[in-house]
Design an enzyme around this catalytic site. Structure first.
Site, mmCIF file in Angstrom:
data_model
loop_
_atom_site.group_PDB
_atom_site.id
_atom_site.type_symbol
_atom_site.label_atom_id
_atom_site.label_comp_id
_atom_site.label_asym_id
_atom_site.label_seq_id
_atom_site.Cartn_x
_atom_site.Cartn_y
_atom_site.Cartn_z
ATOM 1 N N HIS A 14 0.687 -1.073 -0.076
ATOM 2 C CA HIS A 14 0.063 0.023 0.127
ATOM 3 C C HIS A 14 0.804 1.321 -0.197
ATOM 4 O O HIS A 14 2.019 1.231 0.365
ATOM 5 C CB HIS A 14 -1.038 -0.037 1.119
ATOM 6 C CG HIS A 14 -0.507 0.303 2.484
ATOM 7 N ND1 HIS A 14 -0.917 0.821 3.534
ATOM 8 C CD2 HIS A 14 0.764 0.271 2.842
ATOM 9 C CE1 HIS A 14 -0.332 0.626 4.641
ATOM 10 N NE2 HIS A 14 0.531 0.625 4.244
ATOM 11 N N CYS A 33 5.909 6.101 4.405
ATOM 12 C CA CYS A 33 4.684 5.290 4.060
ATOM 13 C C CYS A 33 4.257 6.051 2.872
ATOM 14 O O CYS A 33 3.189 5.351 2.164
ATOM 15 C CB CYS A 33 3.830 5.188 5.292
ATOM 16 S SG CYS A 33 4.123 4.312 6.683
ATOM 17 N N HIS A 39 4.961 0.041 -0.563
ATOM 18 C CA HIS A 39 5.764 -0.893 0.501
ATOM 19 C C HIS A 39 4.863 -1.791 1.137
ATOM 20 O O HIS A 39 3.634 -1.998 1.152
ATOM 21 C CB HIS A 39 6.203 0.071 1.694
ATOM 22 C CG HIS A 39 5.138 0.404 2.547
ATOM 23 N ND1 HIS A 39 4.645 1.855 2.322
ATOM 24 C CD2 HIS A 39 4.697 0.341 3.834
ATOM 25 C CE1 HIS A 39 3.749 1.975 3.429
ATOM 26 N NE2 HIS A 39 3.784 0.954 4.336
ATOM 27 N N HIS A 41 3.162 -5.203 3.762
ATOM 28 C CA HIS A 41 2.945 -5.754 5.266
ATOM 29 C C HIS A 41 2.547 -6.783 5.149
ATOM 30 O O HIS A 41 1.759 -7.488 4.226
ATOM 31 C CB HIS A 41 2.049 -4.842 5.881
ATOM 32 C CG HIS A 41 2.316 -3.401 6.163
ATOM 33 N ND1 HIS A 41 3.152 -2.740 7.208
ATOM 34 C CD2 HIS A 41 1.799 -2.185 5.636
ATOM 35 C CE1 HIS A 41 3.489 -1.664 7.266
ATOM 36 N NE2 HIS A 41 2.831 -1.157 6.317
ATOM 37 N N ASP A 79 -5.208 -10.576 -0.751
ATOM 38 C CA ASP A 79 -3.617 -10.999 -0.533
ATOM 39 C C ASP A 79 -2.839 -10.810 -1.885
ATOM 40 O O ASP A 79 -3.696 -11.210 -2.816
ATOM 41 C CB ASP A 79 -4.043 -12.639 -0.172
ATOM 42 C CG ASP A 79 -2.561 -13.239 0.228
ATOM 43 O OD1 ASP A 79 -1.824 -12.633 0.657
ATOM 44 O OD2 ASP A 79 -2.495 -14.369 -0.192
ATOM 45 N N HIS A 80 -1.593 -10.492 -1.648
ATOM 46 C CA HIS A 80 -0.642 -10.268 -2.714
ATOM 47 C C HIS A 80 -1.364 -9.202 -3.502
ATOM 48 O O HIS A 80 -0.979 -9.298 -4.933
ATOM 49 C CB HIS A 80 -0.403 -11.677 -3.416
ATOM 50 C CG HIS A 80 0.647 -12.459 -2.490
ATOM 51 N ND1 HIS A 80 -0.017 -12.997 -1.564
ATOM 52 C CD2 HIS A 80 1.903 -12.798 -2.617
ATOM 53 C CE1 HIS A 80 1.180 -13.722 -0.838
ATOM 54 N NE2 HIS A 80 2.048 -13.470 -1.574
ATOM 55 N N GLU A 125 -1.212 -4.478 11.451
ATOM 56 C CA GLU A 125 -0.166 -4.034 10.281
ATOM 57 C C GLU A 125 1.291 -4.273 10.626
ATOM 58 O O GLU A 125 1.984 -4.714 9.542
ATOM 59 C CB GLU A 125 -0.523 -2.698 9.944
ATOM 60 C CG GLU A 125 0.111 -2.012 8.772
ATOM 61 C CD GLU A 125 -0.046 -0.447 8.724
ATOM 62 O OE1 GLU A 125 -0.972 -0.041 7.808
ATOM 63 O OE2 GLU A 125 0.261 0.329 9.403
HETATM 64 NI NI NI Z 1 2.354 0.856 5.532
#
Ligand code: NI
Length: 147
Positions: A14, A33, A39, A41, A79-80, A125
């Protein structure tokens, strides 16, 4: 009160970003961020459910049924994926842990099988960052009908 909690995991990218900010303000507010290419998580999502205990099964909700719904209706969609770009129901949302917790709660709340109710969600997160959402509090205190 009886609660059942069930955990799910997914990995996603995200970028925290507000389109109404200029680049300098986006960086000031979100710092790393706000990295333009995002990046990632490894998210942990915990669902908190409540409801009557089924006397025959001893369960609040059948986990197999719940897992199927959550996997198909949520996890497979995120997911992914890049949460800013790939997920239609998150379009236009700045994907902070807080906003994601609200969006996931709203998406799953009407889908819970049987008599169980989704009380809240807890979205972790990173090691030190998590958000919990328990839906809208009633606007006025609930008063029991006495007659
Ligand atoms: Ni983040």
């Amino acid at each position: 009160v009886l609660y059942l909690k069930r955990r799910y995991g997914f990995s996603a990218a995200h970028r925290l970003f507000n389109a109404s900010f200029d680049d300098a303000k986006n960086w000031k507010v979100f710092e790393k961020c706000n990295n333009p290419n995002g990046h990632g998580h490894n998210y942990e999502l915990e669902l908190i459910l409540s409801g009557p205990l089924d006397a025959d099964s001893g369960m609040v909700v059948n986990i197999l049924d719940l897992d199927q719904i959550v996997e198909e209706q949520l996890i497979e969609h995120v997911d992914h994926k890049h949460l800013n770009l790939d997920v239609p129901f998150l379009q236009g949302i700045n994907p902070t842990a807080e906003n994601l917790a609200i969006a996931f709660y709203e998406r799953l709340h009407p889908l819970i099988p049987g008599k169980a109710v989704l009380v809240g969600v807890r979205l972790q997160e990173s090691k030190n960052n998590l958000a919990e959402y328990y839906g809208q509090a009633p606007a006025v205190p609930l008063v029991l009908q006495t007659s």
